[in-house]
Design an enzyme around this catalytic site. Structure first.
Site, PDB file in Angstrom:
ATOM      1  N   GLY A  72       0.818  -1.198   0.000  1.00 21.84           N
ATOM      2  CA  GLY A  72       0.000   0.000   0.000  1.00 21.84           C
ATOM      3  C   GLY A  72       0.857   1.256   0.000  1.00 21.84           C
ATOM      4  O   GLY A  72       1.980   1.257   0.521  1.00 21.84           O
ATOM      5  N   ARG A 169     -11.722  -3.637  -8.545  1.00 18.71           N
ATOM      6  CA  ARG A 169     -12.308  -2.358  -8.948  1.00 18.71           C
ATOM      7  C   ARG A 169     -13.093  -2.485 -10.250  1.00 18.71           C
ATOM      8  O   ARG A 169     -14.148  -1.883 -10.413  1.00 18.71           O
ATOM      9  CB  ARG A 169     -11.198  -1.324  -9.088  1.00 18.71           C
ATOM     10  N   ARG A 172     -12.706  -8.297 -15.001  1.00 19.17           N
ATOM     11  CA  ARG A 172     -11.706  -8.812 -15.924  1.00 19.17           C
ATOM     12  C   ARG A 172     -11.679 -10.332 -15.774  1.00 19.17           C
ATOM     13  O   ARG A 172     -12.406 -10.900 -14.966  1.00 19.17           O
ATOM     14  CB  ARG A 172     -10.321  -8.224 -15.639  1.00 19.17           C
ATOM     15  N   HIS A 275      -1.008  -6.316  12.722  1.00 21.71           N
ATOM     16  CA  HIS A 275      -0.483  -5.871  11.422  1.00 21.71           C
ATOM     17  C   HIS A 275       0.855  -6.552  11.113  1.00 21.71           C
ATOM     18  O   HIS A 275       1.884  -5.896  10.940  1.00 21.71           O
ATOM     19  CB  HIS A 275      -0.318  -4.348  11.396  1.00 21.71           C
TER      20      HIS A 275
END
Length: 316
Positions: A72, A169, A172, A275
C-alpha cells in the site's frame, strides 16, 4: 551518476547495488544522513509511522523516485503534494504476496477451527471438544483481487473450498477465472461463508465495509481483513460481532495500533493480529531483490517496475 539514494537497509548489506550513486542509510532517525535536497531516489522506511516516512519529502527538491517497501502507498501519498511534477511513486509488488497470503489463510483456519478457544482452554487445563466449521466446502469471497488477492486464492484452493469468488475495482478475467467489479458485491456477499479483504486503501475503498455491506453477509460469516483498517467501518463491525451474528479476524484495525481499552479486543468471535502480514523472514531478501532491480533500472534509465502514479497526475 553522483546523486544520492536513501535506503532503509544498510547499503553494504545489499548485494548487487549499481555503482554510481551515493548510498545513505536512513530508517527514520531524527537526524538525516545527508542533505535531502540531493536525494534522487528515496526508499521510504518500512513499518514506521506515516509522519516519519513523509517528513523529508518537502526537502527533497531533486527526488525522481519514491519507492515504498509496502504494497500500500496510502501512508505516503499525502506527502506527494510537496513534490514537483514527474516524480514516480512505486510500491513493493512482489515482496509481500506470500507472507500476507500465508497470514490470511492462517487467520481463516484459526478462526474457523477455533484455535483461540483452544489456547485459552489449554491455559485452564480444559479439554474443549466439539464440532467446528471447516474451510472445505465453504464459499470464499476475496475482495481486492490484485497480486495479494491472487496469492491468497492460490493458498485457499488446496483446502477444497466449494467456490472462490473474486472482486476488484473493475471486471476482468484472471488466470483462475472471472473477476467481478465492486458493483457485484450486493449479489455476492449473501453467498459467502468467508469474506477476505485484500484491497488497497483508496477513496473508493474507505469504509467499503460499512453497515450495509455487513448486513448483506449471512449469519455466521467470517470477515478477514488483511488490507487496511479504514477499509472497515469499526463501529459497524462492532455492532455485528457484539451481536454474535458474524465473526472477524483482523490483521489491521482502525484505529491502529488498537488502544488497550478498545472494545474490539474483547468482542466475541474476534481474532486480532498486530499488522504482521508483511514483516516476516521473507521480507528482507525480497525487498533487497526489488531494490537492486529498481536501482539498476534507474541508473540505466530503464522503465521502473510497480509505478503507481506520477506526481504530475496528482491533485496538489
Amino acid at each position: 551518476m553522483t546523486a544520492d539514494v536513501w535506503l532503509p537497509i544498510p547499503p553494504d548489506e545489499i548485494e548487487g547495488l549499481p555503482k554510481g550513486p551515493r548510498y545513505h542509510f536512513w530508517d527514520g532517525a531524527q537526524e538525516y544522513p545527508a542533505d535531502p535536497a540531493d536525494c534522487v531516489f528515496y526508499v521510504v522506511p518500512y513499518m514506521k509511522a506515516a509522519d516519519v516516512g513523509v517528513r523529508p519529502l518537502p526537502l527533497m527538491s531533486s527526488v525522481e523516485v519514491v519507492q515504498t517497501l509496502s504494497a500500500g502507498v496510502d501512508h505516503v501519498q499525502p506527502g506527494l503534494r510537496h513534490l514537483g511534477p514527474g516524480v514516480r511513486l512505486c510500491n513493493a509488488r512482489g515482496v509481500h504476496e506470500a507472507s500476507t497470503a500465508e497470514l490470511a489463510l492462517a487467520l481463516v483456519l484459526a478462526s474457523l477451527r477455533g484455535l483461540p478457544d483452544f489456547v485459552r482452554a489449554q491455559e485452564r487445563g480444559e479439554w474443549l471438544g466439539g464440532f467446528r466449521p471447516a474451510l472445505a466446502d465453504r464459499n470464499v469471497l476475496v475482495v481486492g483481487y490484485g497480486a495479494i488477492g491472487a496469492a491468497i486464492e492460490d493458498r485457499l484452493v488446496p483446502f477444497e473450498p466449494a467456490r472462490v469468488a473474486r472482486v476488484a475495482r473493475s471486471a476482468r478475467t484472471a488466470a483462475r477465472g472471472p473477476v467481478h467489479p465492486f458493483t457485484d458485491l450486493p449479489a455476492l456477499l449473501p453467498e459467502a461463508d468467508v469474506v477476505i479483504l485484500s484491497t488497497p486503501l483508496t477513496e473508493a475503498t474507505h469504509h467499503l465495509v460499512d453497515a450495509g455491506f455487513l448486513a448483506r453477509m449471512k449469519d455466521g460469516t467470517l470477515l478477514v481483513n488483511v488490507a487496511r483498517g479504514p477499509v472497515v467501518d469499526t463501529s459497524a463491525l462492532l455492532t455485528e460481532v457484539e451481536s454474535g451474528r458474524i465473526t472477524a479476524a483482523l490483521d489491521v484495525t482502525d484505529p491502529e495500533p488498537l488502544p488497550p481499552d478498545h472494545p474490539l479486543w474483547r468482542a466475541p468471535g474476534v481474532l486480532i493480529s498486530p499488522h504482521v502480514g508483511g514483516p516476516t523472514s521473507a521480507f528482507r531478501p525480497r525487498a533487497e531483490r526489488l531494490l537492486v532491480d529498481q536501482l539498476n533500472r534507474f541508473v540505466n534509465r530503464e522503465e521502473l517496475r510497480n509505478v503507481i502514479l506520477v506526481t504530475e497526475a496528482v491533485s496538489m
